[in-house]
Write an enzyme that holds these catalytic residues in place. Sequence first.
Site, short mmCIF file in Angstrom:
data_model
loop_
_atom_site.label_atom_id
_atom_site.label_comp_id
_atom_site.label_asym_id
_atom_site.label_seq_id
_atom_site.Cartn_x
_atom_site.Cartn_y
_atom_site.Cartn_z
N LYS A 31 -1.31 -0.68 -4.26
CA LYS A 31 -2.45 0.10 -3.99
C LYS A 31 -1.81 1.44 -3.63
CE LYS A 31 -4.88 0.10 0.60
NZ LYS A 31 -5.34 -0.45 1.67
N SER A 73 0.79 -1.12 0.08
CA SER A 73 0.03 -0.22 -0.16
C SER A 73 0.88 1.30 0.08
CB SER A 73 -1.00 0.02 1.22
OG SER A 73 -1.58 1.22 1.49
N ASP A 89 -14.20 -1.65 3.44
CA ASP A 89 -12.91 -1.74 4.57
C ASP A 89 -13.77 -1.31 5.98
OD1 ASP A 89 -10.93 -1.47 6.46
OD2 ASP A 89 -9.50 -0.23 5.23
N GLU A 111 -11.47 1.00 -3.18
CA GLU A 111 -11.66 0.81 -1.62
C GLU A 111 -12.17 1.95 -0.92
OE1 GLU A 111 -8.11 -0.83 0.21
OE2 GLU A 111 -8.95 -1.24 2.06
N LYS A 114 -9.78 -6.92 7.92
CA LYS A 114 -8.84 -6.60 8.88
C LYS A 114 -9.39 -7.12 10.23
CE LYS A 114 -7.27 -2.15 7.03
NZ LYS A 114 -7.50 -0.75 6.93
N GLY A 167 -4.31 -4.26 6.10
CA GLY A 167 -3.14 -4.04 6.80
C GLY A 167 -3.13 -2.74 7.65
N ASP A 174 -7.46 3.30 -2.54
CA ASP A 174 -7.98 3.27 -1.35
C ASP A 174 -8.07 4.68 -1.10
OD1 ASP A 174 -8.80 2.98 1.04
OD2 ASP A 174 -6.95 2.10 1.92
N LYS A 229 -2.94 5.16 -2.20
CA LYS A 229 -3.79 6.00 -1.45
C LYS A 229 -4.21 7.18 -2.38
CE LYS A 229 -3.75 4.01 2.54
NZ LYS A 229 -5.03 3.26 3.10
O1 NPG Z 1 0.47 -2.38 4.59
O2 NPG Z 1 -0.35 -2.48 6.80
C1 NPG Z 1 -0.10 -2.15 5.48
C2 NPG Z 1 -0.81 -0.57 5.27
C3 NPG Z 1 -1.99 -0.85 4.36
O3 NPG Z 1 -3.15 1.11 3.59
C4 NPG Z 1 -2.85 0.36 4.46
N1 NPG Z 1 -3.85 0.41 5.69
O4 NPG Z 1 -6.81 2.06 5.32
O5 NPG Z 1 -5.98 0.24 4.82
C5 NPG Z 1 -5.90 1.24 5.14
C6 NPG Z 1 -4.54 1.55 5.66
C7 NPG Z 1 -4.57 2.12 7.23
C8 NPG Z 1 -3.28 2.01 7.54
C9 NPG Z 1 -5.56 2.06 7.99
C10 NPG Z 1 -3.06 2.74 9.05
C11 NPG Z 1 -5.47 2.74 9.24
C12 NPG Z 1 -4.11 2.59 9.91
#
Ligand code: NPG
Length: 373
Positions: free
Chosen positions: A165, A139, A242, A217, A266, A294, A192, A167
């Site tokens: 992915k 990500s 999500d 997402e 998650k 994640g 996302d 953001k």
């Molecule tokens: O690789 O763990 C990872 C990050 C994946 O983008 C990611 N997480 O919105 O999914 C999400 C985001 C996130 C990160 C959400 C930190 C909340 C806290």
Amino acid sequence: MRLERIELRQVRLPYVAPFETSGWREEGSHAILVCLEGEGVTAWGESPVGANPFYNEENYATAWAIQQEYLAPMLMAASHAGKLSEPRSVTPALARVRGNRMAKAGLEFAAWDWFGQAQGRSLASLLGAVRERVEVGVSVGIQKDIATLLQVVDGYLAQGYTRIKLKIRPGWDVEPTRAVRERWPALRLQVDANSIYHLADATHLAELDQFDLLLVEQPLEHDDIVDHAKLQPQLRSPICLDESIVSPAHARWAIELNACRVINIKPSRIGGLADSIEVHNLAQAAGMPVWHGGMLETGIGRAFSVALAALPNFTLPGDISANDRYFKRDIVTNPFTLNPDSTLTVPTAPGSGAELDHDFLETVTVARWELRG
Ligand code: NPG
């Protein structure tokens, strides 16, 4: 499981680079680690809460308070009342507390580790895993400009990751996605939004359809299902939920309303592994793929993610990169490394398989608390 001691620790572990989404930027992990001790077994779990309540309602301060005031005493009491005969009994034992699912998940994860160790079984086998390796991607947070983004993506592809992915947020959506798609026409790519758009943005979001995305997402509000059901027919790209899916019931509502075509699981967001398996099973029965999201977990939480992602309906690559994508030094001595086929290997040791680096853990612990039974 008869518990003698529950310990909570707050850690601060800097990321290799700050992580920026549509709504926040974090410089390091603020996870709470949960340690359960009893009958000669020491087990660990993680609540991967952040510095701020900007992803969901929780952060390290809320989880710390709820765990101390309610969850740890409730778990201890359930254990002494003989009510914890299996890891699946943890969720009902904590059910009086509404929400606070990440706070609960840390305790529930640790219970799975405890039972795995006590029974000499790996977490993967307890959960019903069917794979020895799980496919993973990266990500990529919001970058300062498109040139930097292309460089960052290029770096991850060079390391062997095969799914990216991005953001996105208003002002950083169509153009960066176009740039990545033009440079890598065959790349498995998804985006996302972390809840930053509104239903009125449907026409704008439909511009993303031209980039052949695996999924878009959580475009709309963090607690919405109904507007996503109105948006999905206006997009060719599959919507993945999500933030909105916090329980098996929410998954069922989303499926029944056709609010999405994919679900991100998650286990911390859903309050633990038991309910996550239920979400997995509901989606599977509906013919809907899931994948593992994640929360930039430390090596402890990561072991739980990798085991869960080995269940059969996790058919899209997870946001579960190797530990070195997040931390220069992690709190485990056996970090995951990326296999050449963009997979991580599912641990087979009893319990979660995470081996703590106790000395290093001491240096990154900023607060601790314990409850004795
Ligand atoms: O690789 O763990 C990872 C990050 C994946 O983008 C990611 N997480 O919105 O999914 C999400 C985001 C996130 C990160 C959400 C930190 C909340 C806290």
